[in-house]
Design an enzyme around this catalytic site. Structure first.
Site, PDB file in Angstrom:
ATOM      1  N   ASP A   7       0.870  -1.169   0.000  1.00 30.66           N
ATOM      2  CA  ASP A   7       0.000   0.000   0.000  1.00 30.66           C
ATOM      3  C   ASP A   7       0.908   1.221   0.000  1.00 30.66           C
ATOM      4  O   ASP A   7       2.126   1.098   0.130  1.00 30.66           O
ATOM      5  CB  ASP A   7      -0.909  -0.005   1.233  1.00 30.66           C
ATOM      6  CG  ASP A   7      -1.928   1.127   1.215  1.00 30.66           C
ATOM      7  OD1 ASP A   7      -2.558   1.321   0.155  1.00 30.66           O
ATOM      8  OD2 ASP A   7      -2.089   1.813   2.235  1.00 30.66           O
ATOM      9  N   SER A   8       0.308   2.392  -0.115  1.00 29.02           N
ATOM     10  CA  SER A   8       1.101   3.616  -0.056  1.00 29.02           C
ATOM     11  C   SER A   8       1.556   3.913   1.366  1.00 29.02           C
ATOM     12  O   SER A   8       2.532   4.628   1.570  1.00 29.02           O
ATOM     13  CB  SER A   8       0.289   4.796  -0.596  1.00 29.02           C
ATOM     14  OG  SER A   8      -0.874   4.997   0.189  1.00 29.02           O
ATOM     15  N   TYR A  39      -1.447   8.083  -2.988  1.00 29.77           N
ATOM     16  CA  TYR A  39      -1.608   7.703  -4.392  1.00 29.77           C
ATOM     17  C   TYR A  39      -2.869   8.310  -5.008  1.00 29.77           C
ATOM     18  O   TYR A  39      -2.972   8.454  -6.224  1.00 29.77           O
ATOM     19  CB  TYR A  39      -1.736   6.182  -4.511  1.00 29.77           C
ATOM     20  CG  TYR A  39      -0.463   5.390  -4.381  1.00 29.77           C
ATOM     21  CD1 TYR A  39       0.757   5.988  -4.107  1.00 29.77           C
ATOM     22  CD2 TYR A  39      -0.497   4.005  -4.539  1.00 29.77           C
ATOM     23  CE1 TYR A  39       1.909   5.233  -3.986  1.00 29.77           C
ATOM     24  CE2 TYR A  39       0.651   3.243  -4.429  1.00 29.77           C
ATOM     25  CZ  TYR A  39       1.854   3.853  -4.147  1.00 29.77           C
ATOM     26  OH  TYR A  39       2.989   3.098  -4.030  1.00 29.77           O
ATOM     27  N   GLY A  40      -3.846   8.605  -4.166  1.00 32.29           N
ATOM     28  CA  GLY A  40      -5.188   8.916  -4.656  1.00 32.29           C
ATOM     29  C   GLY A  40      -5.346  10.172  -5.474  1.00 32.29           C
ATOM     30  O   GLY A  40      -6.408  10.401  -6.056  1.00 32.29           O
ATOM     31  N   CYS A  70      -4.035  -1.849  -2.178  1.00 28.65           N
ATOM     32  CA  CYS A  70      -4.277  -0.434  -2.480  1.00 28.65           C
ATOM     33  C   CYS A  70      -5.343  -0.351  -3.564  1.00 28.65           C
ATOM     34  O   CYS A  70      -5.137  -0.821  -4.685  1.00 28.65           O
ATOM     35  CB  CYS A  70      -2.986   0.235  -2.946  1.00 28.65           C
ATOM     36  SG  CYS A  70      -3.212   1.898  -3.604  1.00 28.65           S
ATOM     37  N   ASN A  71      -6.489   0.239  -3.231  1.00 31.07           N
ATOM     38  CA  ASN A  71      -7.593   0.320  -4.189  1.00 31.07           C
ATOM     39  C   ASN A  71      -7.258   1.165  -5.408  1.00 31.07           C
ATOM     40  O   ASN A  71      -7.675   0.853  -6.524  1.00 31.07           O
ATOM     41  CB  ASN A  71      -8.830   0.904  -3.497  1.00 31.07           C
ATOM     42  CG  ASN A  71      -9.537  -0.086  -2.619  1.00 31.07           C
ATOM     43  OD1 ASN A  71     -10.472  -0.763  -3.028  1.00 31.07           O
ATOM     44  ND2 ASN A  71      -9.091  -0.178  -1.373  1.00 31.07           N
ATOM     45  N   THR A  72      -6.505   2.250  -5.209  1.00 27.73           N
ATOM     46  CA  THR A  72      -6.173   3.123  -6.331  1.00 27.73           C
ATOM     47  C   THR A  72      -5.352   2.382  -7.372  1.00 27.73           C
ATOM     48  O   THR A  72      -5.619   2.452  -8.581  1.00 27.73           O
ATOM     49  CB  THR A  72      -5.417   4.371  -5.839  1.00 27.73           C
ATOM     50  OG1 THR A  72      -6.260   5.104  -4.940  1.00 27.73           O
ATOM     51  CG2 THR A  72      -5.029   5.265  -7.000  1.00 27.73           C
ATOM     52  N   CYS A 177     -11.088   2.369  -0.091  1.00 31.35           N
ATOM     53  CA  CYS A 177      -9.664   2.651   0.115  1.00 31.35           C
ATOM     54  C   CYS A 177      -9.280   1.907   1.378  1.00 31.35           C
ATOM     55  O   CYS A 177     -10.024   1.943   2.374  1.00 31.35           O
ATOM     56  CB  CYS A 177      -9.412   4.147   0.274  1.00 31.35           C
ATOM     57  SG  CYS A 177      -7.735   4.565   0.814  1.00 31.35           S
TER      58      CYS A 177
END
Length: 265
Positions: A7-8, A39-40, A70-72, A177
């Protein structure tokens, strides 16, 4: 098994905790790209470049499966990751979408995720008659990473983000997220009790468990065994403190550069 996830920042902790609950007795390698969060708000090209670098790094970690926590990145660059890895890749968006039962669904996500309409498209693929409304939430990740989680400030921000969704009388709300499950208590202050909260990490964890069980049926049943390794691209001490707080572990955290070939492993 050795499972990689990234993830970020600390958002992936919510995925890691769910996975460990269902899939103990495995080794987990967690990479946090703290140097480039959030990231978003990045462009698609930036996210794809990051995904290429991260998946390339994981190719050298001898992992058996990979979780896109990470969803993005999931929304924009899942194909980049799958093309770069020759192991099973588990994603949050597809996992959540395949389990949706409600007819009116809200999604809270980063601006980059909402821009792709990844959740809407995935849900409609499984349930074409579903009404889906997505809401970008640019302020959440920076506030969460600064530990501004249970304050009136984040509740006020949540109220503003949720109003358009509540006007549409949603039945369920996807936390799109991986950072957002950390502010569930603040969201609950605004949401009616009738609205179901959906954490995509739950569906992902069950998919991973099914995969592990199908491949490894003779592993130890000692649920106290978990092997964790953490890597960050910056702010090592800060990340280590957050891992102690959120995961109740005292991890060894290593600093890694994704732009150089002198990777730590």
């Amino acid at each position: 098994m050795r499972i990689g996830l990234f993830d970020s920042g600390i958002g992936g902790f919510t995925v890691l905790k769910k996975v460990i609950e269902l899939c103990p007795n495995n080794s987990f390698i967690y990479l946090a790209d703290t140097a480039r969060l959030p990231y978003g708000v990045k462009t698609n090209n930036e996210i794809k470049k990051i995904a290429e670098e991260i998946s390339s790094w994981f190719r050298y970690q001898n992992i058996d499966a990979f979780l896109v926590a990470c969803n993005t990145t999931n929304a924009i660059a899942l194909d980049v990751i799958k093309n770069n890895l020759d192991i099973p890749v588990f994603d949050l968006i597809g996992s959540a979408a395949s389990n949706i039962q409600e007819s009116r669904v809200g999604v809270l996500a980063t601006p980059s995720t909402v821009r792709t309409k990844a959740y809407t498209n995935a849900i409609l693929e499984f349930k074409p008659k579903t009404f889906v409304i997505e809401q970008p939430c640019p302020a959440f990740v920076p506030m969460i990473e600064m530990d501004n989680i249970n304050s009136d400030d984040i509740t006020d921000v949540a109220t503003g983000y949720l109003q358009p969704l509540l006007k549409q009388k949603i039945h369920s709300l996807i936390l799109g997220c991986s950072h957002y499950p950390l502010i569930t208590s603040s969201l609950r202050k605004v949401l009616p009790s009738s609205v179901k909260l959906i954490d995509p990490a739950e569906a992902l964890s069950f998919k991973l468990k099914f995969f592990i069980d199908s491949k490894t049926r003779n592993y130890s049943k000692n649920k106290n065994f978990v092997d964790l390794k953490f890597y960050v691209t910056s702010n090592l001490k800060n990340f280590s403190n957050k891992a102690k707080h959120w995961l109740d572990v005292f991890p060894e955290v290593n600093l890694v550069s994704l732009q150089k070939k002198g990777w730590v492993s």
